[in-house]
Design a protein around this motif. Sequence first.
Motif, PDB file in Angstrom:
ATOM      1  N   GLN A   1       3.129   6.427   2.780  1.00 26.78           N
ATOM      2  CA  GLN A   1       3.977   7.311   2.157  1.00 26.78           C
ATOM      3  C   GLN A   1       4.378   8.484   3.035  1.00 26.78           C
ATOM      4  O   GLN A   1       5.701   9.130   2.996  1.00 26.78           O
ATOM      5  CB  GLN A   1       3.290   7.941  -0.026  1.00 26.78           C
TER       6      GLN A   1
ATOM      7  N   VAL B   1       1.388   6.026  -5.836  1.00 25.71           N
ATOM      8  CA  VAL B   1       0.490   7.527  -5.191  1.00 25.71           C
ATOM      9  C   VAL B   1       0.059   7.161  -3.527  1.00 25.71           C
ATOM     10  O   VAL B   1       0.700   5.964  -3.181  1.00 25.71           O
ATOM     11  CB  VAL B   1      -0.543   7.313  -5.974  1.00 25.71           C
ATOM     12  N   THR B   2      -0.382   8.292  -3.016  1.00 26.99           N
ATOM     13  CA  THR B   2      -0.396   7.797  -1.927  1.00 26.99           C
ATOM     14  C   THR B   2      -1.459   7.208  -0.775  1.00 26.99           C
ATOM     15  O   THR B   2      -2.836   8.259  -1.474  1.00 26.99           O
ATOM     16  CB  THR B   2      -0.367   9.546  -1.215  1.00 26.99           C
ATOM     17  N   ILE B   3      -1.647   6.542  -1.607  1.00 21.19           N
ATOM     18  CA  ILE B   3      -3.450   6.031  -0.353  1.00 21.19           C
ATOM     19  C   ILE B   3      -2.875   5.346   0.616  1.00 21.19           C
ATOM     20  O   ILE B   3      -2.072   4.906   1.459  1.00 21.19           O
ATOM     21  CB  ILE B   3      -3.338   5.022  -1.723  1.00 21.19           C
ATOM     22  N   TYR B   4      -4.358   4.504   0.983  1.00 22.73           N
ATOM     23  CA  TYR B   4      -4.354   4.022   1.950  1.00 22.73           C
ATOM     24  C   TYR B   4      -4.332   2.889   2.507  1.00 22.73           C
ATOM     25  O   TYR B   4      -4.493   2.089   1.331  1.00 22.73           O
ATOM     26  CB  TYR B   4      -6.000   4.445   3.049  1.00 22.73           C
ATOM     27  N   SER B   5      -3.767   2.312   3.485  1.00 25.50           N
ATOM     28  CA  SER B   5      -3.460   0.823   3.096  1.00 25.50           C
ATOM     29  C   SER B   5      -5.262   0.791   4.585  1.00 25.50           C
ATOM     30  O   SER B   5      -5.381   1.157   4.581  1.00 25.50           O
ATOM     31  CB  SER B   5      -2.696   0.553   4.504  1.00 25.50           C
ATOM     32  N   PRO B   6      -5.260  -0.745   4.071  1.00 28.70           N
ATOM     33  CA  PRO B   6      -6.251  -1.249   4.873  1.00 28.70           C
ATOM     34  C   PRO B   6      -6.693  -1.313   6.311  1.00 28.70           C
ATOM     35  O   PRO B   6      -7.907  -0.266   6.499  1.00 28.70           O
ATOM     36  CB  PRO B   6      -5.830  -2.618   4.750  1.00 28.70           C
TER      37      PRO B   6
ATOM     38  N   TYR C   1       0.461  -1.288   0.027  1.00 30.55           N
ATOM     39  CA  TYR C   1      -0.589   0.050   0.229  1.00 30.55           C
ATOM     40  C   TYR C   1       0.318   0.997  -0.294  1.00 30.55           C
ATOM     41  O   TYR C   1       0.509   2.358   0.047  1.00 30.55           O
ATOM     42  CB  TYR C   1      -1.129   0.055   1.110  1.00 30.55           C
ATOM     43  N   ASP C   2       2.453   1.549  -0.009  1.00 32.07           N
ATOM     44  CA  ASP C   2       2.527   2.278   0.076  1.00 32.07           C
ATOM     45  C   ASP C   2       3.633   3.064  -1.133  1.00 32.07           C
ATOM     46  O   ASP C   2       4.579   3.305  -1.277  1.00 32.07           O
ATOM     47  CB  ASP C   2       4.148   2.379   0.805  1.00 32.07           C
TER      48      ASP C   2
ATOM     49  N   GLY D   1      -5.876   2.101   7.248  1.00 31.32           N
ATOM     50  CA  GLY D   1      -6.240   3.483   7.590  1.00 31.32           C
ATOM     51  C   GLY D   1      -5.119   4.472   7.345  1.00 31.32           C
ATOM     52  O   GLY D   1      -5.731   5.452   7.835  1.00 31.32           O
ATOM     53  N   HIS D   2      -3.824   4.199   6.846  1.00 34.95           N
ATOM     54  CA  HIS D   2      -2.926   4.310   6.951  1.00 34.95           C
ATOM     55  C   HIS D   2      -2.320   4.890   5.486  1.00 34.95           C
ATOM     56  O   HIS D   2      -2.653   4.318   4.473  1.00 34.95           O
ATOM     57  CB  HIS D   2      -1.595   3.688   7.624  1.00 34.95           C
ATOM     58  N   LEU D   3      -1.357   6.573   5.929  1.00 35.14           N
ATOM     59  CA  LEU D   3      -1.179   6.896   4.987  1.00 35.14           C
ATOM     60  C   LEU D   3       0.525   6.630   4.344  1.00 35.14           C
ATOM     61  O   LEU D   3       1.132   7.241   5.241  1.00 35.14           O
ATOM     62  CB  LEU D   3      -1.680   8.708   4.462  1.00 35.14           C
TER      63      LEU D   3
END
Lengths: 252, 252, 252, 252, 252, 252, 252
Positions: free
Chosen positions: G20, G9-14, G5-6, G16-18
Motif C-alpha cells: 500500500q 490493511v498495510t501489511i508485509y508481502s513475503p 498482500y496489498d 518484506g514490502h509494504l
Amino acid sequence: MSDRYDRAVTIYSPDGHLLQVEYAQEAVRRGSTAVGLRTNDCIVVGVEKRSSNPLFDERSMRKISMLDNHVVMTFAGLTADARVLISRAQAEAQSYRLNFERPVTVEYITRFIAQMKQNYTQSNGRRPFGLSCLMGGFDGDGKPHLYQTEPSGIYYEWTGSSTGRAGTTAREYMEKHAGDTVDSMDEQTAVKHVVRTLMSGTEQSEPQLDVAVLRFNQPLRMVERQALDDHIRAIRGEIEAEVKTRLVPNKL
Amino acid sequence: MSDRYDRAVTIYSPDGHLLQVEYAQEAVRRGSTAVGLRTNDCIVVGVEKRSSNPLFDERSMRKISMLDNHVVMTFAGLTADARVLISRAQAEAQSYRLNFERPVTVEYITRFIAQMKQNYTQSNGRRPFGLSCLMGGFDGDGKPHLYQTEPSGIYYEWTGSSTGRAGTTAREYMEKHAGDTVDSMDEQTAVKHVVRTLMSGTEQSEPQLDVAVLRFNQPLRMVERQALDDHIRAIRGEIEAEVKTRLVPNKL
Amino acid sequence: MSDRYDRAVTIYSPDGHLLQVEYAQEAVRRGSTAVGLRTNDCIVVGVEKRSSNPLFDERSMRKISMLDNHVVMTFAGLTADARVLISRAQAEAQSYRLNFERPVTVEYITRFIAQMKQNYTQSNGRRPFGLSCLMGGFDGDGKPHLYQTEPSGIYYEWTGSSTGRAGTTAREYMEKHAGDTVDSMDEQTAVKHVVRTLMSGTEQSEPQLDVAVLRFNQPLRMVERQALDDHIRAIRGEIEAEVKTRLVPNKL
Amino acid sequence: MSDRYDRAVTIYSPDGHLLQVEYAQEAVRRGSTAVGLRTNDCIVVGVEKRSSNPLFDERSMRKISMLDNHVVMTFAGLTADARVLISRAQAEAQSYRLNFERPVTVEYITRFIAQMKQNYTQSNGRRPFGLSCLMGGFDGDGKPHLYQTEPSGIYYEWTGSSTGRAGTTAREYMEKHAGDTVDSMDEQTAVKHVVRTLMSGTEQSEPQLDVAVLRFNQPLRMVERQALDDHIRAIRGEIEAEVKTRLVPNKL
Amino acid sequence: MSDRYDRAVTIYSPDGHLLQVEYAQEAVRRGSTAVGLRTNDCIVVGVEKRSSNPLFDERSMRKISMLDNHVVMTFAGLTADARVLISRAQAEAQSYRLNFERPVTVEYITRFIAQMKQNYTQSNGRRPFGLSCLMGGFDGDGKPHLYQTEPSGIYYEWTGSSTGRAGTTAREYMEKHAGDTVDSMDEQTAVKHVVRTLMSGTEQSEPQLDVAVLRFNQPLRMVERQALDDHIRAIRGEIEAEVKTRLVPNKL
Amino acid sequence: MSDRYDRAVTIYSPDGHLLQVEYAQEAVRRGSTAVGLRTNDCIVVGVEKRSSNPLFDERSMRKISMLDNHVVMTFAGLTADARVLISRAQAEAQSYRLNFERPVTVEYITRFIAQMKQNYTQSNGRRPFGLSCLMGGFDGDGKPHLYQTEPSGIYYEWTGSSTGRAGTTAREYMEKHAGDTVDSMDEQTAVKHVVRTLMSGTEQSEPQLDVAVLRFNQPLRMVERQALDDHIRAIRGEIEAEVKTRLVPNKL
Amino acid sequence: MSDRYDRAVTIYSPDGHLLQVEYAQEAVRRGSTAVGLRTNDCIVVGVEKRSSNPLFDERSMRKISMLDNHVVMTFAGLTADARVLISRAQAEAQSYRLNFERPVTVEYITRFIAQMKQNYTQSNGRRPFGLSCLMGGFDGDGKPHLYQTEPSGIYYEWTGSSTGRAGTTAREYMEKHAGDTVDSMDEQTAVKHVVRTLMSGTEQSEPQLDVAVLRFNQPLRMVERQALDDHIRAIRGEIEAEVKTRLVPNKL
C-alpha cells in the motif's frame, strides 16, 4: 501452504510461524547493514549509507541517533518506522529522567522498544515494525552495554553484532576476527574493526559509511570522513596482502 | 477440512478444535526444551540454550527469569511473547505486595499468567501467546510449588515437567527415572536429574544448558558451567555403562 | 452447505443453526465425562481424570471447584475456559456477599455463568465458551440444587445429570437406574451411584475418578481413593453378576 | 443467489431481504410451540415442553416467565437468548417502577424488547435474537393485553396467537375455532382452548404441556398437571366424536 | 458485475451506485402501499393492511403513527425499522418542545429522520433503513406540509405521494386525476381520492385499508370502516361506469 | 486488474488510484448538471431539475441552498449526502459567527466541506461523499468568490464552473463563450450565460432549470420562471440563427 | 505473487514490502513535478501547474503553501491529502508558538508531518497519504533548511530536490548542473535553476509553472509570470545553443 496464514492480522500458520513477523524480518534483511561494538570503555556503531549526492544533506539521512545523551541507536530496515520508535524512546527516556531523577539504563530503554515491537505483533490490524535496532550506551555506573532487538520484540545483549543486508556475513566475520579481544580493544582498533566488518558485507570498493563513537559522559562523536578513508585504504591493503599470502601456498 | 477454521480470529472447527491455539502450541513444540523439578526444599529449572558465541552476552538470552524474588520462570516458545508475560507478571507481583503487604503465592501468579493467555484465545483479532511456561517458587509457608501453563491458558501443578522441542521425550524420561523419588532428592541429585532429562531430549553430545536452583528465602543461583560439565561427563559415562550392560545380556 | 455459515462471527445458517455454538458443544463432547447428583441433603459430583502420573499433582488438575463455600462446580470441555468462568463466578459471589450480606443462591450464580456464556454467542468476534458446567449447592434455607449450563448459555435444574464424552450414555444410565430414588438416597448410595454412572460411560476397567460430596454448612469432602476403589470393585462384581443372570435365561 | 448476502453482518440481499433475520426466524420455527390467549379478564399462555425425565426439574425448563408481577412471557426459539431478554426486560420494568412509581404498561415492555431485537439486526457484527415472544399482562386500569414480537423487532397485539414449530397450524386452528368468542370466554374454556390449540400442532397423543393463567392483581397460576390431563382426555374424546360424525355423512 | 460491490459495507460500485441502498429500496418496493395527500387544511394518509383476522388487534399493526400531536407518519418497508425511527423521532420532537417551548416544524422532524437514514448509508458495518416514510403535519402557522424520505436519506415535499408495492402506479394515478385540484379539495373528496389511489394499485376487490385525517389543532381521526366501505363501493361503481363508457365508443 | 482494489475500504490500486473515490466521482457524473458563475458583483448558480409534477413541491427538491446568509451552494451527485454536508456546514458557519462575531469567509466554509470529504476517503469503513459542490458567496469586504469541491476533498476557486452529467461539456462551453468577460458581466447577462451553459449540456428543448442570484448583503433571489422561459426562448432563437449562419457558408 | 498482500490493511508481502505504501508512492509518481532549492540565504520552490483556463483562479490551485510565516511547502500527489496535512501542520505550528513562544524549526514541522504519514502506514484500516512534500524555511538563527517527506513517513534534508511525475529526471538534472554551487547561488540564478529543472522533466515547450522565493524574515514572494517567461525563453535559447554545439562535433 503458507499463503493462507499471512494476511490481515498476525496469526499462526499451522506449523507455528508468525508469517507477518517473518516478512517484517525480510524488510530488515533488505535494509543497509548496521554494526555495533562494545569495548570496555566505548560503544562504536557503524552503518552503510546511500551513495553520496551533492544535493543531499548527509546528516539528515544518518541512521545513527541518540535516544538520550548516554544511549546511541542504529538500525536496519524501514527508516520511517525507526523515526517513530526513536521518537517514542526519546520521550520515554526524558519522562523517566523527570520521574526518577536519573537516566534510564540501556536495558530499560531496550526493553521499552522491544515491548512496543512485540505489542505490534499481537494487536488487531497492525503490522509489526520492520526494524532491527542496535542500542548501545552507558549505565549510571559507567558500564557499557550493547543490545539488539528484532521485529518480533526479541532482544539480546552483545559484545558486537550486526544486522541488515549483510548482517549474517558481517556477524560471522566479527565472531571470527574479534570475538575474544573486543573487551580490551582501544577505540582506534574498535573503529577499524567496525569498518572492516561493514566492508566484509559489501562488494563496493569505496563503501559509504557512517561510524560513531560514544564514551561515558561524552557526547557522540562521528568519525571523520578522512579517518574512515584511511581505515578503508589500510584495510584494503591488508586484504590484498592476505590474499597474496593465501595465493602463495596455493601455488606451491 | 481444517483449512477454513484457523484464520482471522480464534474460532472453533466443526469438530470442536481451536486451531489457532493448536498452532501456538506448535510454536512451543519448535522452541528449545525447558525442564522444571520440585523437591522438598528446592526448585531446579533448566533449559537448552543457543550454541555459544564469543560476541554474545549469554545472560541476556537466558530463558530463566524471576517473577518476584521467590518465583522463577522458564519457558519454551516465542521469547518476545515471554518477555511481555514476564514483565506483566512482575508488575502484578509487585502491585500485590504493595496492596496486601505479602508476596503472591506461586499459584496466584500462575493463575494470573494463565488467564492472560486464555483471554488472548477469546478476544477479537488477537493471537494466542506462543508460550509454555514453567513457574516454580515458594509460598509464604516455605512450601515449594511448580506449575506449567500452555497457550490455551490451561495450568497444572507438577513435581517435575518439561516442555518445548523435546518436551514429551524428556517428560517420559523423568517419569520413568525419578517419579517416586523427586520429593526426597537432595539438590545435587536434582540438578543432575534435570541435566540428564535435558540430555535425554537432544542429540548433541555437548549440549549448551542453563540450570538454576531456587531455595526458600535465598536468591536464585545459576549452576556453574564447570559443575554442569562435570554432570554432563558423568552422565555420559553412566549412559555408556548402561548401554554395555544392556548389550551383554543381549549377546547371551 | 454448512461450510459457509460457521466463521468469523457467530451467525445463523439458513436453517437457523448457530454453528459456532454447535462446534463449541463438540468441544464439550470431546471432554472427559462429568456427573452430578442431588439428594435431599447432599450434592455429589464426579469426573473422570487423566491417567495417573507420578510427577503430576492431581489436585491441580482436579475439575471440581468451589464457586463459594456453598456451591461446587464440575465441568466438561476446555479447562482453560473453565478456569476463567470459575474465577469470574467466584468474584461475583464474593461481591454479592459484600453488597447483600448473604450468599448467592445456586440459581443466581448459575444465571450469572449462563448469561456470560450467552453473551459470547452474540458478541462481535468472540468465540463461545467450550464448556458444559454442573453447579451444585445449597441455598440459605438448606435446600440443595443442581444446575447444568451449556455453551449456548442455556441452563436447567436437574436431580442428576452428566456431560462430556460419555454424557449421553451416562445420563441414560442414571435415568434408568436411579431416577425415582435419588431424593431419598443416603450419601453412600449416592456416591456409589455417581461412580457407577461414570463407569457406565467408559471402557476402562480401572477408571481414574474424582468424586466429591457437599453437605449443607460443611466443607467440600473429596471421596478417598480407597473408598472409590472399593466402590469400583463392588460395582464390577455386581455387573458380572448381572451379566451371568442375564446369560442364564438366554441359554434356556 | 442468496448465498452471498447472508454473512458477517445483517445486510440486504439484492431483492431486499435481510437473510440473517430470516434465518433467525428459522430458529424460531424449529422451537417448541407456544400459545397465548387474552380474554376479558385473564391471560392464558401455554407451551409444549420436552418429554418428561425423572432426573429433570421441570420448573427450571419452564418457558413461562414473569417480566414483572403483572406481565407474563412465553417464547419459541433459542432459550439462552430468551433468558437474556427476560433478564433485561425485568431490570427495565424494575427501573421503571423506581423512576415513575408505577408499573410499566404491557406495550411499554413489549416495545422495549422489540427495539432491542431490532437493534441487533442493524448493529455491526451481532446476530439477531433467535426468538419469538408472547407477552401478556394487565395495564394499570386492569385491561389485559397480549403482544407478540419477532426476531426482526416487529410486534403486534393479538387476542390470541401462537409461534414455534407448529405456530402456523396452531394459529389457523385458533382463528377457526375461537376467533369471535375469545373476549367472553371464561378461564376454564380459555385454558381448554389453549390446550386444544397446542394439541392441534403436535402428533403426540400425550403432549407434555405447561399452561399458566394470569389474572389482574393476582400471582401467576400454573394449571395443575391433573387439570391438563383432564382437558387432554376430554379433547381427545371430542376429536374422536368429531371424526365419527364426519365419517357418517361420508358413508352415506 | 454488481455482485462484488454490495457486501459488508455500503460502498460504491464502479458506475457510482450504492447497492446496499438500492437493495433497501427494494425492501420498500416489497412493502404494502402507503399514500399521503395534503389539501389546504388537512392531511390524509392511507395504507393497505394485512387481511383481517379475528384474533388480531388491528390497531397494533396500524402503519399510521403520530410523531408529535401535530405530525402523522405512514410508511412502506420494514415495520421493525419504522418502529425504531418513529420512536427516535418522537423523542426528538419532545426534547425540542422542552428546549424551545414550541413544537418542531414538519420539515425539522423530516430532516431529523432523513439524516438518520443517510447516516446509516455511510457508517461502517451498518445497513441502511429499509423504509420509505410519508410525514404530514402542520407548522405553528397552521400551514400543512407533506414530506417523503427514502432509504438513502433523500427527502422532498409533495402535495400528494405514494410508496411501497404499488407506489409508482399509485403516484401516476394521483398525478393524472388530482394533480391540480388537491389544494382546494374538501376532506371528503381527499379521503375518497386517497382510497381510490390505494385501489389503483391493488388487484383485490375488497382491499383492507387504514385511512386517517389530521387537521390543524385536532387529534388524528381514523376514517371509520363503514365510510371506507362506502367509498370503496362508490369507486367500484364509478370504475365500472368508466369502463362501460369506454367500451361503447370502442364498439362503434 | 482493478477489480481487487476497490472494496471494503478506500485503498490504493497498484497504479496509485483510489478507486472508491473515482466511483464516487462517477456518482457525481450521473447527477444533474450544476453551474456557477461569479461576476464582479454577483454570484449566479443554476441547476437542472427533475421534470415538473403537479403533486411535487419544487422548492423542496431545489438543489440550491444557503450555507449562511452570504454563501450559496449547489451540487451534483447524491442529494442525501448533500443534505448532510449542507447541514454540517450551516452549523459550522453559525458556530463561527458565535465564536468570532463575524461571518465565515467563502474559503473557510469551502475548506471545512473539503476536509470532511477528504476525511471520508481515509477513514476505516466509510465511503466517500458522492458529491461535487459549487459554493459561491461574499467575504466581509464584499468580494465575491466561487469554489468547487470534489469527492476526493480537492477544491479550487473559479470564475465559472460546472459539474454533473454535462459538467465537462458545459465547462467547455463556458470557457469558449465567456472566459474573459465574466468579471464585467451585468447580472442579466450572467443569468443568461448560466442558462445557456445549462442548455449546452442537455438535449431537452424545454429544460427545467433553477437559477439563483446572490448579491452582497442581499438575500438570495430565485430567477422567476417567466424570466427563465424568456431567456430559453431567446437563446433558442440565437442558436438557430447561428446554425443558419453556419449553414449558409457551407452551401456556398 | 504480490496480488495477495496489498489489500485491506498495510501489511508485509513475503519479501518484506509494504505494498500500500508503494502504491501511494505511485500516486506521487503520477502527480505534477515539484522542485525545491536551498541557497545560503533563500528557499526557492517551483511546481508545474495545470494548463491555464480563463475561468480558473490560479491562486486557488497553487501547490505552494505556507505552514507558518517562515516555512513554505510544495508537494506532488493527491492535492486533497495535501490540504489536510497542511492544515494540521499549520495548527501544530501555531500551537507550538503559543506554548513555547517561538516558531517551530523546519525540522520540527517536518518530523510532525513525517510521523503523521508513518502512522497512517501502521494503523488499522487507513490508507497511507498519497503525498511527497518539500518543506523549506528558516530556523530562528536565520539558517535555511529544505526537507522532503515520502508516503512512508521517511524524510531527509536536501540542498535541492524534486518529486512527482518527472521527479527522478529532474533530480538527476539538478545533481548534474548545480550540485556544488547551490549554496552560493544568488536568488536570480536559483530561480532560473529551478525553472530549468522543471523544464528538464516536461515535454511542453511552454510549461505552466509556479515558482516562489522565501527569504529570512520576509513574506513569500511568487515569481512574476513575466520573469518566468523571460527565464523560459532564455533557457530555451541556451538549450538550442547546447544542442547545436553538440551537433557540430557530431558532423565532423
